[in-house]
Scaffold this active site. Structure first.
Site, PDB file in Angstrom:
ATOM      1  N   ASP A   1      43.217  19.112  44.436  1.00 59.12           N
ATOM      2  CA  ASP A   1      43.582  19.150  45.858  1.00 59.12           C
ATOM      3  C   ASP A   1      43.781  20.603  46.282  1.00 59.12           C
ATOM      4  O   ASP A   1      44.851  21.174  46.094  1.00 59.12           O
ATOM      5  CB  ASP A   1      44.860  18.347  46.095  1.00 59.12           C
ATOM      6  CG  ASP A   1      45.221  18.280  47.584  1.00 59.12           C
ATOM      7  OD1 ASP A   1      44.594  18.988  48.391  1.00 59.12           O
ATOM      8  OD2 ASP A   1      46.140  17.513  47.931  1.00 59.12           O
TER       9      ASP A   1
ATOM     10  N   HIS B   1      48.837  24.203  50.796  1.00 59.27           N
ATOM     11  CA  HIS B   1      49.622  24.373  49.574  1.00 59.27           C
ATOM     12  C   HIS B   1      49.451  25.751  48.937  1.00 59.27           C
ATOM     13  O   HIS B   1      50.045  26.017  47.890  1.00 59.27           O
ATOM     14  CB  HIS B   1      49.232  23.294  48.565  1.00 59.27           C
ATOM     15  CG  HIS B   1      49.320  21.904  49.112  1.00 59.27           C
ATOM     16  ND1 HIS B   1      50.507  21.317  49.465  1.00 59.27           N
ATOM     17  CD2 HIS B   1      48.348  20.995  49.391  1.00 59.27           C
ATOM     18  CE1 HIS B   1      50.279  20.097  49.928  1.00 59.27           C
ATOM     19  NE2 HIS B   1      48.976  19.878  49.903  1.00 59.27           N
TER      20      HIS B   1
ATOM     21  N   ILE C   1      53.683  24.375  51.058  1.00 58.40           N
ATOM     22  CA  ILE C   1      54.496  23.279  50.526  1.00 58.40           C
ATOM     23  C   ILE C   1      53.872  22.735  49.245  1.00 58.40           C
ATOM     24  O   ILE C   1      52.681  22.922  48.977  1.00 58.40           O
ATOM     25  CB  ILE C   1      54.664  22.146  51.560  1.00 58.40           C
ATOM     26  CG1 ILE C   1      53.314  21.510  51.900  1.00 58.40           C
ATOM     27  CG2 ILE C   1      55.353  22.662  52.806  1.00 58.40           C
ATOM     28  CD1 ILE C   1      53.415  20.288  52.802  1.00 58.40           C
TER      29      ILE C   1
ATOM     30  N   GLY D   1      52.558  16.412  47.742  1.00 59.77           N
ATOM     31  CA  GLY D   1      53.376  15.212  47.603  1.00 59.77           C
ATOM     32  C   GLY D   1      53.132  14.508  46.284  1.00 59.77           C
ATOM     33  O   GLY D   1      54.061  13.988  45.658  1.00 59.77           O
TER      34      GLY D   1
END
Length: 293
Positions: free
Chosen positions: A197, A202, A217, A220
């Site tokens: 990903d 990110h 961030i 998840g």
């Protein structure tokens, strides 16, 4: 862009064969924080090929490793309309991994996805789309089922059902039986993204600021993997084969460097859990449930 209902329920992906190996398994374990202490011999088997163990939630990335075709196009029956979701307005809602057989350190499997449900929250209120991917082995036997829900904020009002979506697991109201802390690394997202990903949210500070965050961030699904680490550490004595399924709902972002506290409740084979960031007192994972074999 539009969701066509009930046509979307016939939307599938073409079967695709993928292969993963020990490097992919170890990279995932490193990405969710295993092996930070190379002298920790309880975690070493997840990051070292000698007696290699597989974290059950690695199933969320292994089918998308470098040797896999990670983007099959939807296949629709003749005369049906393919639905198009506004992916700029999409949020990952929930994730579940079911392992019909324990994962091995490498292998070749076939994966096929389908749209399992679509629920209309109303015009301007979004839609919930549920997707399911099933892995089968070379004998055609089911190995894993991955179920994820997506909240499509820009796609409400398509005329589908408003009720009937799976209800989230309700965690006990008593104090947690066990709580464990995990300190994430400042570079955790840069490492985890190598699992596949590479969304710049990110990794790129400028993109993160434009999205309203002070810094990139954490994924998840990385936080999701950390909650599985908590179950391995606190409940199964680092035996991944005891875990049949692991599911959770995403509720808030984690920033690399945060300390994640995972609260766990044990009721027989059902392990409920939630996760929060200690420094900000924010719950980041809700409605978690691990089912043991």
């Amino acid at each position: 862009m539009a969701i066509f209902y009930p046509d979307i329920l016939d939307q599938k992906t073409a079967p695709r064969t993928f292969t993963y190996g020990d490097k992919d398994v170890m990279l995932y374990a490193l990405g969710v924080g295993m092996g930070q202490d190379p002298m920790n011999e309880t975690e070493l088997p997840f990051v070292y090929e000698k007696g290699l163990k597989v974290i059950p939630t690695a199933a969320t990335v292994l089918a998308g490793s470098g040797r896999a075709n990670s983007g099959p196009a939807p296949v629709m029956p003749e005369g049906h309309r393919p639905s198009q979701i506004n992916f700029l307005m999409v949020v990952h809602g929930e994730q579940k991994v079911e392992l019909h057989k324990p994962l091995t350190a490498g292998g070749t499997y076939t994966a096929q996805g389908r749209t399992a449900g679509a629920y209309d929250k109303g015009e301007g209120k979004g839609a919930v789309i549920i997707n399911e991917t099933v892995w089968t082995d070379e004998n055609g036997e089911k190995v894993a089922t991955l179920t994820g829900s997506t909240f499509a904020r820009g796609d409400g009002g398509f005329g589908g059902p408003s009720e009937g979506a799976p209800e989230p697991h309700v965690v006990p109201t008593r104090a947690p039986d066990i709580s464990v802390d995990f300190t994430t690394r400042e570079d955790q997202a840069l490492l985890y993204r190598l699992n596949g990903d590479r969304n710049p949210l990110h990794s790129d500070p400028d993109i993160a600021r434009k999205a309203g965050f002070p810094r990139p961030i954490l994924h998840g699904l990385c936080t999701y993997g950390i909650t599985c680490r908590a179950v391995l550490q606190a409940i199964t004595d680092f035996d991944p084969d005891q875990i049949y399924s692991h599911q959770a709902r995403f509720s808030a972002p984690v920033f690399p460097g945060d300390t994640i506290t995972v609260d766990l409740w044990k009721d027989g084979k059902n392990i409920s859990f939630e996760a929060r960031v200690k420094e900000r007192n924010v719950t980041v994972i809700k409605n978690g449930l691990t089912v043991l074999r």
